[in-house]
Motif scaffolding. Structure first.
Motif, PDB file in Angstrom:
ATOM      1  N   TYR A  77     -25.631  50.611  19.120  1.00 54.03           N
ATOM      2  CA  TYR A  77     -24.523  49.889  19.755  1.00 54.03           C
ATOM      3  C   TYR A  77     -24.219  50.460  21.146  1.00 54.03           C
ATOM      4  O   TYR A  77     -23.816  49.732  22.048  1.00 54.03           O
TER       5      TYR A  77
ATOM      6  N   LYS B 244     -26.693  48.967  23.445  1.00 51.04           N
ATOM      7  CA  LYS B 244     -26.409  47.534  23.625  1.00 51.04           C
ATOM      8  C   LYS B 244     -25.242  47.293  24.586  1.00 51.04           C
ATOM      9  O   LYS B 244     -25.355  46.491  25.505  1.00 51.04           O
ATOM     10  N   VAL B 245     -24.124  47.996  24.383  1.00 51.47           N
ATOM     11  CA  VAL B 245     -22.955  47.724  25.231  1.00 51.47           C
ATOM     12  C   VAL B 245     -23.145  48.229  26.658  1.00 51.47           C
ATOM     13  O   VAL B 245     -22.568  47.676  27.589  1.00 51.47           O
TER      14      VAL B 245
ATOM     15  N   ASP C 141     -26.147  48.210  28.124  1.00 48.23           N
ATOM     16  CA  ASP C 141     -27.077  47.211  28.650  1.00 48.23           C
ATOM     17  C   ASP C 141     -26.339  45.944  29.088  1.00 48.23           C
ATOM     18  O   ASP C 141     -26.710  45.315  30.075  1.00 48.23           O
ATOM     19  N   GLU C 142     -25.277  45.599  28.368  1.00 45.85           N
ATOM     20  CA  GLU C 142     -24.475  44.409  28.709  1.00 45.85           C
ATOM     21  C   GLU C 142     -23.921  44.479  30.126  1.00 45.85           C
ATOM     22  O   GLU C 142     -23.701  43.456  30.756  1.00 45.85           O
ATOM     23  N   ILE C 143     -23.693  45.687  30.621  1.00 46.66           N
ATOM     24  CA  ILE C 143     -23.138  45.843  31.976  1.00 46.66           C
ATOM     25  C   ILE C 143     -24.201  46.334  32.963  1.00 46.66           C
ATOM     26  O   ILE C 143     -23.882  46.834  34.036  1.00 46.66           O
TER      27      ILE C 143
ATOM     28  N   GLU D 157     -19.477  42.338  15.065  1.00 49.04           N
ATOM     29  CA  GLU D 157     -18.750  41.970  16.287  1.00 49.04           C
ATOM     30  C   GLU D 157     -17.561  42.897  16.536  1.00 49.04           C
ATOM     31  O   GLU D 157     -17.293  43.301  17.672  1.00 49.04           O
TER      32      GLU D 157
ATOM     33  N   LEU E 163     -18.961  46.162  17.851  1.00 55.20           N
ATOM     34  CA  LEU E 163     -19.342  46.012  19.264  1.00 55.20           C
ATOM     35  C   LEU E 163     -18.121  46.011  20.162  1.00 55.20           C
ATOM     36  O   LEU E 163     -18.130  46.625  21.237  1.00 55.20           O
TER      37      LEU E 163
ATOM     38  N   ARG F 244     -17.288  48.555  23.194  1.00 57.50           N
ATOM     39  CA  ARG F 244     -16.957  48.056  24.543  1.00 57.50           C
ATOM     40  C   ARG F 244     -15.637  48.646  25.033  1.00 57.50           C
ATOM     41  O   ARG F 244     -15.514  49.023  26.205  1.00 57.50           O
TER      42      ARG F 244
END
Length: 138
Positions: free
Chosen positions: A47, A50-51, A53-55, A115, A118, A122
């Motif tokens: 996670y 992933k978070v 990578d989101e930014i 969710e 995540l 975040r």
């Protein structure tokens, strides 16, 4: 130019310290040589990857490093603990110029569906980024 070495320390080196390492590298790579470690390194949580990578920050090549790999081998200008466990249980670290403590909730310990987990990662990510920016502005 000699860069100041910074070590971010938490328990597992799987989330908070990894995020802090990545943000400081993003915002002040030219001023600091950045590391992270854990009292009991467990590997980077998926996670976390992933978070970040989101930014647009790829941390997939960062390593989860046990604190013992640094003790007596590197001298840090800053040791920054990012959890209460690390703050309470970090041994005396020779050569540290300044020690700081930034307490962040452990997103790995959060229970919920995917969710919700995540979202917790975040939330912690955003608080860490805000703290890094604030520290650099001081």
């Amino acid at each position: 130019m000699n860069k100041t070495k910074v070590l971010f320390l938490c328990t597992g080196n799987s989330a908070r310290s990894q995020m802090a390492e990545a943000f400081l590298r993003k915002y002040a790579r030219e001023k600091f040589e950045v590391y992270s470690g854990g009292l009991d390194a467990k590997g980077i949580n998926p996670y976390t990857i992933k978070v970040m990578d989101e930014i647009g920050i790829d941390i997939s090549k960062q390593a989860s490093t046990p604190l013992k790999d640094y003790l007596g081998k590197k001298h840090f200008g800053y040791l920054i603990t990012v959890c209460a466990d690390a703050e309470e249980n970090c041994p005396t670290f020779p050569g540290v110029t300044k020690r700081l403590h930034w307490a962040f909730e452990d997103p790995v310990a959060f229970e919920g569906n995917e969710e919700e987990k995540l979202n917790k990662f975040r939330e912690v990510r955003d608080k860490i980024e805000e703290q890094i920016k604030k520290w650099l502005a001081e």
